[in-house]
Design an enzyme around this catalytic site. Sequence first.
Site, short mmCIF file in Angstrom:
data_model
loop_
_atom_site.label_atom_id
_atom_site.label_comp_id
_atom_site.label_asym_id
_atom_site.label_seq_id
_atom_site.Cartn_x
_atom_site.Cartn_y
_atom_site.Cartn_z
N HIS A 127 43.00 -44.98 42.73
CA HIS A 127 43.71 -45.81 41.74
C HIS A 127 44.40 -47.02 42.37
O HIS A 127 44.83 -47.93 41.66
CB HIS A 127 44.77 -44.98 41.00
CG HIS A 127 44.21 -43.89 40.15
ND1 HIS A 127 43.30 -44.12 39.15
CD2 HIS A 127 44.41 -42.54 40.16
CE1 HIS A 127 42.98 -42.96 38.57
NE2 HIS A 127 43.63 -41.99 39.17
N ASP A 164 35.95 -37.97 40.64
CA ASP A 164 37.27 -37.55 40.19
C ASP A 164 37.31 -37.70 38.66
O ASP A 164 36.67 -38.59 38.10
CB ASP A 164 38.33 -38.45 40.84
CG ASP A 164 39.76 -37.99 40.58
OD1 ASP A 164 40.35 -37.37 41.47
OD2 ASP A 164 40.27 -38.25 39.47
#
Length: 316
Positions: A127, A164
Amino acid sequence: MKRVAWVYHPDFLLHAPPFEHPESPERLVAITDHLGGVGLIERMVPVTPEYPEDADILSVHDREYLNRLENACRRGDLTLDSEDTYLNRHSFNIALLSAGGAIAGAKAVAEGTVDRAFCAVRPPGHHAGRAVGMGFCLLNNAAIAARYLQARHGVGKVLIVDWDVHHGNGTQNIFLEDPTVFFFSIHEHPTFLYPGTGRRWEIGKGKGEGATLNAPMAPGAGDAEFRTTFEQTLEPAVERFRPEIILVSAGFDAHRDDPLADLQVTEEGFRFMTRHVIALADRYCRGKVVSILEGGYETSSLTSCIELHVRELLGE
Ligand SMILES: [Zn+2]
Protein backbone atom coordinates in the site's frame (compact mmCIF):
# COMPACT_ATOMS: atom_id res chain seq x y z
CA MET A 1 14.48 -30.11 -4.41
CA LYS A 2 14.89 -26.44 -5.33
CA ARG A 3 17.14 -24.11 -3.38
CA VAL A 4 14.86 -21.59 -1.70
CA ALA A 5 16.15 -18.58 0.23
CA TRP A 6 14.67 -18.00 3.68
CA VAL A 7 15.01 -14.25 4.13
CA TYR A 8 14.48 -13.23 7.72
CA HIS A 9 15.91 -10.95 10.38
CA PRO A 10 15.03 -11.06 14.08
CA ASP A 11 14.94 -7.25 14.12
CA PHE A 12 11.75 -7.42 12.03
CA LEU A 13 10.05 -7.97 15.40
CA LEU A 14 11.12 -4.54 16.68
CA HIS A 15 8.47 -2.73 14.62
CA ALA A 16 5.55 -3.18 16.98
CA PRO A 17 2.19 -1.46 17.37
CA PRO A 18 1.70 1.06 20.20
CA PHE A 19 -1.96 0.00 20.33
CA GLU A 20 -4.06 -3.05 19.48
CA HIS A 21 -3.38 -3.85 15.82
CA PRO A 22 -3.60 -6.89 13.52
CA GLU A 23 -0.15 -6.33 11.93
CA SER A 24 1.99 -7.41 14.86
CA PRO A 25 5.37 -9.08 15.44
CA GLU A 26 3.45 -12.18 16.60
CA ARG A 27 2.66 -12.88 12.94
CA LEU A 28 6.33 -13.50 12.20
CA VAL A 29 6.87 -15.35 15.47
CA ALA A 30 4.07 -17.72 14.48
CA ILE A 31 5.48 -18.17 10.98
CA THR A 32 9.02 -18.92 12.15
CA ASP A 33 7.77 -21.24 14.93
CA HIS A 34 5.56 -23.12 12.51
CA LEU A 35 8.02 -23.45 9.64
CA GLY A 36 10.74 -24.42 12.10
CA GLY A 37 8.47 -26.94 13.77
CA VAL A 38 7.67 -28.75 10.53
CA GLY A 39 11.34 -28.81 9.55
CA LEU A 40 11.10 -26.44 6.60
CA ILE A 41 13.46 -23.65 7.65
CA GLU A 42 16.38 -26.08 7.89
CA ARG A 43 15.72 -27.08 4.31
CA MET A 44 15.95 -23.52 3.04
CA VAL A 45 18.99 -21.32 2.45
CA PRO A 46 19.22 -18.71 5.21
CA VAL A 47 19.71 -15.18 3.90
CA THR A 48 20.15 -12.32 6.36
CA PRO A 49 19.15 -8.96 4.92
CA GLU A 50 21.23 -5.84 5.24
CA TYR A 51 20.22 -2.21 5.31
CA PRO A 52 19.75 -1.09 1.72
CA GLU A 53 21.67 1.67 0.04
CA ASP A 54 19.89 5.01 -0.25
CA ALA A 55 19.77 4.80 -4.03
CA ASP A 56 17.76 1.60 -3.89
CA ILE A 57 15.09 3.18 -1.70
CA LEU A 58 15.13 6.46 -3.62
CA SER A 59 14.42 4.57 -6.84
CA VAL A 60 10.88 4.27 -5.49
CA HIS A 61 10.35 6.78 -2.67
CA ASP A 62 10.89 10.54 -2.44
CA ARG A 63 13.67 11.83 -0.20
CA GLU A 64 11.18 14.17 1.50
CA TYR A 65 9.00 11.18 2.39
CA LEU A 66 11.93 9.28 3.90
CA ASN A 67 12.85 12.32 5.96
CA ARG A 68 9.27 12.70 7.11
CA LEU A 69 9.11 9.01 8.11
CA GLU A 70 12.42 9.19 9.94
CA ASN A 71 11.47 12.37 11.80
CA ALA A 72 8.06 10.99 12.77
CA CYS A 73 9.72 7.93 14.33
CA ARG A 74 12.29 10.06 16.10
CA ARG A 75 9.59 12.36 17.49
CA GLY A 76 7.68 9.38 18.83
CA ASP A 77 4.65 9.80 16.56
CA LEU A 78 2.27 6.86 16.87
CA THR A 79 1.05 6.94 13.27
CA LEU A 80 2.06 8.15 9.82
CA ASP A 81 -0.38 9.66 7.31
CA SER A 82 -3.35 7.57 8.45
CA GLU A 83 -4.57 6.15 11.72
CA ASP A 84 -4.13 2.51 10.67
CA THR A 85 -0.43 2.92 9.88
CA TYR A 86 1.42 2.88 13.16
CA LEU A 87 4.97 3.73 14.10
CA ASN A 88 7.30 3.13 16.96
CA ARG A 89 10.85 4.41 17.37
CA HIS A 90 12.22 1.44 15.40
CA SER A 91 9.84 1.68 12.47
CA PHE A 92 12.01 3.75 10.12
CA ASN A 93 14.97 1.40 10.49
CA ILE A 94 12.90 -1.74 10.31
CA ALA A 95 11.03 -0.52 7.24
CA LEU A 96 14.43 -0.08 5.61
CA LEU A 97 15.48 -3.55 6.77
CA SER A 98 12.22 -5.01 5.45
CA ALA A 99 12.93 -3.47 2.04
CA GLY A 100 16.45 -4.86 2.43
CA GLY A 101 14.86 -8.27 2.87
CA ALA A 102 13.04 -8.03 -0.45
CA ILE A 103 16.28 -6.85 -2.04
CA ALA A 104 18.22 -9.76 -0.49
CA GLY A 105 15.74 -12.28 -1.85
CA ALA A 106 15.82 -10.67 -5.29
CA LYS A 107 19.62 -10.59 -5.24
CA ALA A 108 19.96 -14.26 -4.30
CA VAL A 109 17.62 -15.30 -7.10
CA ALA A 110 19.14 -12.94 -9.67
CA GLU A 111 22.65 -14.15 -8.90
CA GLY A 112 21.55 -17.77 -8.98
CA THR A 113 22.68 -18.67 -5.46
CA VAL A 114 19.10 -19.91 -5.00
CA ASP A 115 16.29 -20.83 -7.39
CA ARG A 116 13.52 -19.06 -5.50
CA ALA A 117 13.11 -16.96 -2.37
CA PHE A 118 10.60 -16.46 0.40
CA CYS A 119 11.07 -13.16 2.21
CA ALA A 120 9.41 -13.24 5.64
CA VAL A 121 9.50 -9.47 6.05
CA ARG A 122 7.50 -6.84 7.90
CA PRO A 123 6.29 -4.15 7.86
CA PRO A 124 4.48 -5.08 4.64
CA GLY A 125 4.75 -2.84 1.59
CA HIS A 126 2.16 -2.94 -1.15
CA HIS A 127 0.00 0.00 0.00
CA ALA A 128 2.98 2.36 0.40
CA GLY A 129 3.22 4.92 -2.36
CA ARG A 130 6.08 7.06 -3.54
CA ALA A 131 5.45 9.66 -0.84
CA VAL A 132 2.82 8.19 1.44
CA GLY A 133 2.48 5.47 4.04
CA MET A 134 -0.83 3.68 4.36
CA GLY A 135 -2.49 0.36 5.12
CA PHE A 136 0.18 -0.74 7.64
CA CYS A 137 2.86 -0.15 4.94
CA LEU A 138 5.78 2.30 5.14
CA LEU A 139 8.09 1.40 2.24
CA ASN A 140 7.04 -0.57 -0.84
CA ASN A 141 9.21 -3.69 -0.56
CA ALA A 142 8.15 -5.32 -3.83
CA ALA A 143 8.55 -2.12 -5.83
CA ILE A 144 11.99 -1.52 -4.34
CA ALA A 145 13.01 -5.09 -5.24
CA ALA A 146 11.77 -4.61 -8.81
CA ARG A 147 13.75 -1.40 -9.27
CA TYR A 148 16.80 -3.00 -7.63
CA LEU A 149 16.69 -5.87 -10.14
CA GLN A 150 16.46 -3.43 -13.03
CA ALA A 151 19.20 -1.11 -11.75
CA ARG A 152 21.71 -3.66 -10.46
CA HIS A 153 21.08 -6.89 -12.33
CA GLY A 154 20.17 -5.75 -15.82
CA VAL A 155 16.67 -7.14 -15.57
CA GLY A 156 14.36 -5.57 -18.14
CA LYS A 157 10.84 -6.74 -17.46
CA VAL A 158 9.46 -7.63 -14.04
CA LEU A 159 6.07 -9.13 -13.26
CA ILE A 160 4.54 -8.48 -9.84
CA VAL A 161 1.74 -10.85 -8.87
CA ASP A 162 -0.14 -9.42 -5.88
CA TRP A 163 -2.57 -11.90 -4.33
CA ASP A 164 -3.04 -10.09 -1.03
CA VAL A 165 -6.79 -9.65 -0.49
CA HIS A 166 -6.37 -5.87 -0.55
CA HIS A 167 -5.58 -4.05 -3.78
CA GLY A 168 -1.87 -3.20 -4.05
CA ASN A 169 -2.58 0.46 -4.75
CA GLY A 170 0.89 1.65 -3.79
CA THR A 171 2.60 -0.69 -6.22
CA GLN A 172 0.07 0.13 -8.94
CA ASN A 173 0.66 3.87 -8.58
CA ILE A 174 4.45 3.56 -8.54
CA PHE A 175 4.47 1.68 -11.86
CA LEU A 176 1.31 3.19 -13.37
CA GLU A 177 3.11 4.70 -16.37
CA ASP A 178 5.90 2.13 -16.58
CA PRO A 179 5.68 -0.52 -19.30
CA THR A 180 8.62 -2.50 -17.86
CA VAL A 181 6.89 -3.59 -14.65
CA PHE A 182 3.65 -5.49 -15.14
CA PHE A 183 1.41 -5.31 -12.08
CA PHE A 184 -1.30 -7.93 -11.58
CA SER A 185 -3.52 -7.72 -8.52
CA ILE A 186 -6.31 -10.09 -7.48
CA HIS A 187 -8.25 -8.79 -4.47
CA GLU A 188 -11.66 -8.30 -2.94
CA HIS A 189 -13.71 -5.81 -4.93
CA PRO A 190 -13.02 -2.16 -3.96
CA THR A 191 -16.70 -1.49 -3.31
CA PHE A 192 -16.41 -3.78 -0.30
CA LEU A 193 -12.82 -3.53 0.89
CA TYR A 194 -9.96 -1.17 1.66
CA PRO A 195 -8.32 0.68 -0.07
CA GLY A 196 -11.19 1.19 -2.51
CA THR A 197 -9.19 0.94 -5.73
CA GLY A 198 -8.30 -1.86 -8.17
CA ARG A 199 -11.24 -1.81 -10.56
CA ARG A 200 -11.00 -3.54 -13.91
CA TRP A 201 -10.71 -0.29 -15.81
CA GLU A 202 -7.51 0.66 -13.95
CA ILE A 203 -5.06 -0.59 -16.59
CA GLY A 204 -2.13 1.84 -16.35
CA LYS A 205 -1.50 5.17 -18.03
CA GLY A 206 0.56 6.57 -20.88
CA LYS A 207 3.36 4.20 -21.81
CA GLY A 208 2.23 1.96 -18.97
CA GLU A 209 -1.24 1.42 -20.39
CA GLY A 210 -1.88 -2.30 -20.47
CA ALA A 211 0.81 -3.12 -17.90
CA THR A 212 -1.61 -2.98 -14.96
CA LEU A 213 -4.20 -5.74 -14.63
CA ASN A 214 -6.78 -5.80 -11.85
CA ALA A 215 -9.03 -8.71 -10.99
CA PRO A 216 -11.52 -7.63 -8.31
CA MET A 217 -13.39 -10.51 -6.68
CA ALA A 218 -16.90 -10.36 -5.25
CA PRO A 219 -17.24 -11.09 -1.53
CA GLY A 220 -17.50 -14.84 -1.06
CA ALA A 221 -15.27 -15.73 -4.01
CA GLY A 222 -12.85 -18.55 -3.31
CA ASP A 223 -10.53 -21.14 -4.81
CA ALA A 224 -12.56 -21.71 -8.00
CA GLU A 225 -12.76 -18.03 -8.91
CA PHE A 226 -9.08 -17.47 -8.16
CA ARG A 227 -8.14 -20.48 -10.27
CA THR A 228 -10.20 -19.30 -13.23
CA THR A 229 -8.70 -15.81 -12.98
CA PHE A 230 -5.14 -17.12 -12.90
CA GLU A 231 -5.74 -19.41 -15.87
CA GLN A 232 -7.86 -17.14 -18.03
CA THR A 233 -6.72 -13.62 -17.13
CA LEU A 234 -3.19 -13.73 -15.69
CA GLU A 235 -1.74 -16.46 -17.89
CA PRO A 236 -2.48 -14.85 -21.30
CA ALA A 237 -1.22 -11.50 -19.98
CA VAL A 238 2.04 -13.08 -18.86
CA GLU A 239 2.40 -14.78 -22.22
CA ARG A 240 2.16 -11.39 -23.92
CA PHE A 241 4.41 -9.56 -21.44
CA ARG A 242 7.22 -12.15 -21.19
CA PRO A 243 8.71 -11.20 -17.80
CA GLU A 244 12.28 -12.04 -16.84
CA ILE A 245 11.46 -12.59 -13.17
CA ILE A 246 8.30 -12.82 -11.07
CA LEU A 247 7.85 -11.11 -7.71
CA VAL A 248 4.90 -12.17 -5.58
CA SER A 249 3.27 -9.78 -3.14
CA ALA A 250 2.25 -12.72 -1.03
CA GLY A 251 -0.54 -11.81 1.35
CA PHE A 252 -2.59 -14.60 2.85
CA ASP A 253 -5.58 -12.55 3.98
CA ALA A 254 -7.86 -13.84 1.20
CA HIS A 255 -8.13 -16.98 3.36
CA ARG A 256 -11.66 -17.73 4.54
CA ASP A 257 -10.63 -17.50 8.21
CA ASP A 258 -8.95 -14.09 7.89
CA PRO A 259 -10.79 -11.41 9.88
CA LEU A 260 -9.98 -8.47 7.58
CA ALA A 261 -11.87 -9.51 4.44
CA ASP A 262 -14.68 -11.67 3.08
CA LEU A 263 -13.13 -14.04 0.57
CA GLN A 264 -13.14 -17.82 0.93
CA VAL A 265 -9.76 -18.96 -0.37
CA THR A 266 -8.42 -22.10 1.33
CA GLU A 267 -4.97 -23.59 1.72
CA GLU A 268 -5.54 -25.38 -1.59
CA GLY A 269 -6.16 -22.06 -3.31
CA PHE A 270 -2.81 -20.71 -2.15
CA ARG A 271 -1.15 -23.96 -3.18
CA PHE A 272 -2.66 -23.62 -6.64
CA MET A 273 -1.59 -19.97 -7.02
CA THR A 274 1.96 -20.80 -5.93
CA ARG A 275 2.15 -23.69 -8.40
CA HIS A 276 0.74 -21.56 -11.18
CA VAL A 277 3.24 -18.76 -10.62
CA ILE A 278 6.08 -21.29 -10.52
CA ALA A 279 4.86 -22.83 -13.79
CA LEU A 280 4.75 -19.39 -15.43
CA ALA A 281 8.24 -18.63 -14.11
CA ASP A 282 9.51 -21.96 -15.44
CA ARG A 283 8.03 -21.13 -18.83
CA TYR A 284 9.20 -17.52 -19.19
CA CYS A 285 11.77 -16.62 -16.50
CA ARG A 286 14.03 -19.61 -16.00
CA GLY A 287 12.12 -20.33 -12.83
CA LYS A 288 12.92 -17.09 -11.01
CA VAL A 289 10.35 -16.36 -8.29
CA VAL A 290 10.79 -14.03 -5.32
CA SER A 291 7.92 -14.18 -2.83
CA ILE A 292 7.57 -11.25 -0.44
CA LEU A 293 5.22 -11.42 2.54
CA GLU A 294 2.41 -8.87 2.70
CA GLY A 295 -0.75 -9.42 4.82
CA GLY A 296 -2.39 -12.34 6.58
CA TYR A 297 -3.81 -11.83 10.06
CA GLU A 298 -5.26 -15.10 11.34
CA THR A 299 -2.33 -17.03 12.74
CA SER A 300 -3.47 -20.57 12.11
CA SER A 301 -4.39 -20.10 8.45
CA LEU A 302 -1.45 -17.77 7.87
CA THR A 303 1.05 -20.37 9.00
CA SER A 304 -0.60 -23.32 7.26
CA CYS A 305 -0.85 -21.38 3.98
CA ILE A 306 2.78 -20.30 4.17
CA GLU A 307 3.82 -23.88 4.91
CA LEU A 308 2.16 -25.03 1.67
CA HIS A 309 3.54 -22.01 -0.19
CA VAL A 310 7.08 -22.85 0.92
CA ARG A 311 6.63 -26.56 0.17
CA GLU A 312 5.64 -25.64 -3.38
CA LEU A 313 8.61 -23.28 -3.70
CA LEU A 314 10.85 -26.12 -2.56
CA GLY A 315 9.28 -28.30 -5.25
CA GLU A 316 8.11 -31.07 -2.95
ZN1 LIG B 1 -3.96 -7.31 2.86
